[in-house]
Design an enzyme around this catalytic site. Structure first.
Site, PDB file in Angstrom:
ATOM      1  N   CYS A   1       4.634   5.910   8.389  1.00  0.00           N
ATOM      2  CA  CYS A   1       4.185   7.286   8.176  1.00  0.00           C
ATOM      3  C   CYS A   1       4.060   7.960   9.539  1.00  0.00           C
ATOM      4  O   CYS A   1       3.338   7.470  10.413  1.00  0.00           O
ATOM      5  CB  CYS A   1       2.843   7.297   7.447  1.00  0.00           C
ATOM      6  SG  CYS A   1       2.067   8.925   7.435  1.00  0.00           S
TER       7      CYS A   1
ATOM      8  N   ASP B   1      14.256  11.072   5.741  1.00  0.00           N
ATOM      9  CA  ASP B   1      15.001  11.179   6.998  1.00  0.00           C
ATOM     10  C   ASP B   1      14.232  11.946   8.073  1.00  0.00           C
ATOM     11  O   ASP B   1      14.248  11.577   9.247  1.00  0.00           O
ATOM     12  CB  ASP B   1      16.361  11.847   6.740  1.00  0.00           C
ATOM     13  CG  ASP B   1      17.200  11.049   5.759  1.00  0.00           C
ATOM     14  OD1 ASP B   1      17.174   9.808   5.840  1.00  0.00           O
ATOM     15  OD2 ASP B   1      17.867  11.671   4.910  1.00  0.00           O
TER      16      ASP B   1
ATOM     17  N   CYS C   1       0.094   9.150  10.018  1.00  0.00           N
ATOM     18  CA  CYS C   1      -1.021   8.243  10.314  1.00  0.00           C
ATOM     19  C   CYS C   1      -0.573   6.925  10.941  1.00  0.00           C
ATOM     20  O   CYS C   1      -1.397   6.152  11.400  1.00  0.00           O
ATOM     21  CB  CYS C   1      -1.814   7.960   9.032  1.00  0.00           C
ATOM     22  SG  CYS C   1      -0.907   6.933   7.862  1.00  0.00           S
TER      23      CYS C   1
ATOM     24  N   CYS D   1      -2.354   8.279   3.025  1.00  0.00           N
ATOM     25  CA  CYS D   1      -3.139   9.244   3.801  1.00  0.00           C
ATOM     26  C   CYS D   1      -2.955  10.661   3.264  1.00  0.00           C
ATOM     27  O   CYS D   1      -3.621  11.591   3.704  1.00  0.00           O
ATOM     28  CB  CYS D   1      -2.774   9.201   5.284  1.00  0.00           C
ATOM     29  SG  CYS D   1      -1.260  10.097   5.698  1.00  0.00           S
TER      30      CYS D   1
ATOM     31  N   GLU E   1      17.840   6.944  18.136  1.00  0.00           N
ATOM     32  CA  GLU E   1      17.728   5.496  17.968  1.00  0.00           C
ATOM     33  C   GLU E   1      18.925   4.843  18.637  1.00  0.00           C
ATOM     34  O   GLU E   1      20.041   5.355  18.552  1.00  0.00           O
ATOM     35  CB  GLU E   1      17.780   5.167  16.471  1.00  0.00           C
ATOM     36  CG  GLU E   1      16.501   4.632  15.917  1.00  0.00           C
ATOM     37  CD  GLU E   1      16.625   4.438  14.413  1.00  0.00           C
ATOM     38  OE1 GLU E   1      16.059   3.465  13.924  1.00  0.00           O
ATOM     39  OE2 GLU E   1      17.283   5.238  13.741  1.00  0.00           O
TER      40      GLU E   1
ATOM     41  N   CYS F   1       2.420   9.053   1.484  1.00  0.00           N
ATOM     42  CA  CYS F   1       1.622   8.013   2.132  1.00  0.00           C
ATOM     43  C   CYS F   1       0.195   8.070   1.556  1.00  0.00           C
ATOM     44  O   CYS F   1      -0.268   9.149   1.184  1.00  0.00           O
ATOM     45  CB  CYS F   1       1.602   8.263   3.634  1.00  0.00           C
ATOM     46  SG  CYS F   1       0.571   7.083   4.544  1.00  0.00           S
TER      47      CYS F   1
ATOM     48  N   ASP G   1      17.508  11.365  13.821  1.00  0.00           N
ATOM     49  CA  ASP G   1      17.837  10.218  12.975  1.00  0.00           C
ATOM     50  C   ASP G   1      19.288  10.351  12.561  1.00  0.00           C
ATOM     51  O   ASP G   1      19.683  11.345  11.947  1.00  0.00           O
ATOM     52  CB  ASP G   1      16.932  10.191  11.737  1.00  0.00           C
ATOM     53  CG  ASP G   1      17.235   8.995  10.845  1.00  0.00           C
ATOM     54  OD1 ASP G   1      17.257   7.871  11.351  1.00  0.00           O
ATOM     55  OD2 ASP G   1      17.477   9.207   9.637  1.00  0.00           O
TER      56      ASP G   1
HETATM   57 ZN    ZN Z   1       0.100   8.334   6.407  1.00  0.00          ZN
END
Ligand code: ZN
Length: 410
Positions: free
Chosen positions: A328, A356, A331, A349, A276, A347, A192
């Protein structure tokens, strides 16, 4: 693969005068060619072919009293100047017809005596030669002293001689080098290109631009302010321009060295490297933030790309627009936009993410997925030309922030 090797050269005052003449002749031929094509276009005539143009602005021009001095420099230098013009036109045409990806290419522009970067190219036809005594022999220029900072791995196919804004001279050799694959490793990495850091890796490593670079950049900004306060056309302004150019060259050199070390290490440690696409990055981020790292990133990504190709590693830009900082990486849930001030989040989850590092992990996952889609082939088999820009050079060092720096080979 074609690679560039750059060395500082030290022409004598007489050789500098010959080089200045050659720079001038190349520029005149380039501009005459451009003018001839523009005039043909305005007159509604057909596009002048490369061959016709060469006849008109080189062969026939030499017979006229206004241009007979073109005979004083190597003919190859003049042909190569026209070759540059032809490439510029072709890039422009493929860009407007949509055949070329990426940023729009502008039509060729006239070259100026006042351009900060002057360059001429000699191909093998010109019989340039690296002599046994280490000097570089250039036709109608002489034997130039070269600082051989590293070994030239093979006989070069061409050499470009450059004078930069700081008044330094360089020889940039194109060498066809064999691939040199590294032993395979298991690790793969997503990168990143961050705002708070120069780069953040999916393995959790964060790479900040080194202090000396940030300090040098600050000093450069100060010099630029000094410059802007000087009166146009004054001698003090001229001096300040050279000062800024020197500082620029120094910053660019150390940044490039640092990026070479970083990219070499990443390529050595990883079998696959994903980043990216910078165009995509630009979409999602503010102008200001982008301009901070822009030139540096492009150069760095280019280094990763050609080193991967040469070293038998996979390299790909993840091309799709992905909300890499909202997703995320555990998940896959898209958790909505997060202001830049949010450096870490949890998250639903249960996964706790560093902003980052999470983005880098998503880039790694996207890169892998796209690689699989392409049945193991490269995601985007981008052509790999010899990196065109020369090291140690800022094309528009003083007046512009648009320029992308050159790259050289470690
Ligand atoms: Zn998650």
């Amino acid at each position: 693969m074609q690679l560039r090797y750059n060395y500082r050269v030290y022409p004598t005052p007489a050789q500098q005068a010959s080089l200045a003449r050659a720079f001038g002749c190349a520029r005149v031929v380039f501009n005459d060619g451009l003018r001839a094509r523009q005039q043909a276009r305005e007159a509604g005539e057909a596009y002048l072919s490369d061959g016709d143009l060469s006849k008109r602005v080189i062969t026939q021009a030499k017979q006229t009293p206004e241009r007979e001095w073109l005979g004083e420099v190597s003919a190859v230098v003049l042909q190569q100047a026209l070759a540059d013009l032809n490439v510029a036109y072709r890039n422009f045409f493929t860009s407007i017809s949509g055949k070329r990806q990426g940023r729009k290419v502008a039509p060729p522009r006239f070259r100026s005596r006042k351009d900060n970067r002057q360059a001429i190219r000699f191909t093998a036809n010109a019989r340039f030669k690296v002599l046994d005594n280490g000097r570089l022999r250039l036709p109608k220029i002489g034997d130039l002293a070269v600082r051989w900072s590293r070994h030239l791995p093979a006989a070069p196919t061409s050499v470009t001689v450059i004078r930069d804004a700081a008044g330094r001279y360089f020889a940039s050799f194109v060498v066809v080098a064999a691939d040199d694959p590294l032993p395979p490793v298991d690790a793969e990495v997503g990168i990143d290109l961050g705002l708070t850091h120069f780069a953040v890796l999916s393995n959790g490593k964060k790479v900040a631009a080194p202090k000396f670079l940030r300090r040098a950049a600050r000093k450069l900004r100060r010099l630029q302010q000094d410059l802007s306060r000087k009166q146009r056309g004054s001698n003090n302004r001229k001096k300040a321009v050279v000062k800024v150019a020197r500082a620029h060259a120094r910053v660019a050199d150390s940044r490039r060295d640092w990026q070479h070390r970083l990219s070499t290490r990443i390529i050595r440690d990883n079998q696959a490297v994903y980043v990216e696409d910078l165009c995509v990055v630009g979409l999602g981020r503010t102008r200001l933030a982008k301009s901070v790292h822009d030139a540096g990133w492009a150069q760095f990504v280019q280094m990763l790309e050609y080193k991967a190709a040469r070293r038998g590693r996979t390299f790909a830009k993840t091309n799709r627009f992905l909300p890499t900082s909202q997703t995320c990486s555990t998940c896959g849930r898209i958790d909505g936009p997060k202001p830049l001030s949010v450096r870490s989040w949890t998250c639903p989850c249960g996964a706790v993410h560093d902003r980052d590092v999470n983005a880098a992990r998503n880039i790694l996952a996207a890169g892998r997925a796209e690689s699989l889609n392409a049945c193991g082939a490269q995601v985007r088999p981008a052509p790999l030309p010899a990196p065109r820009r020369e090291a140690g050079i800022r094309p528009d060092a003083v007046r512009s922030t648009r320029s992308v720096e050159g790259i050289s080979v470690p």
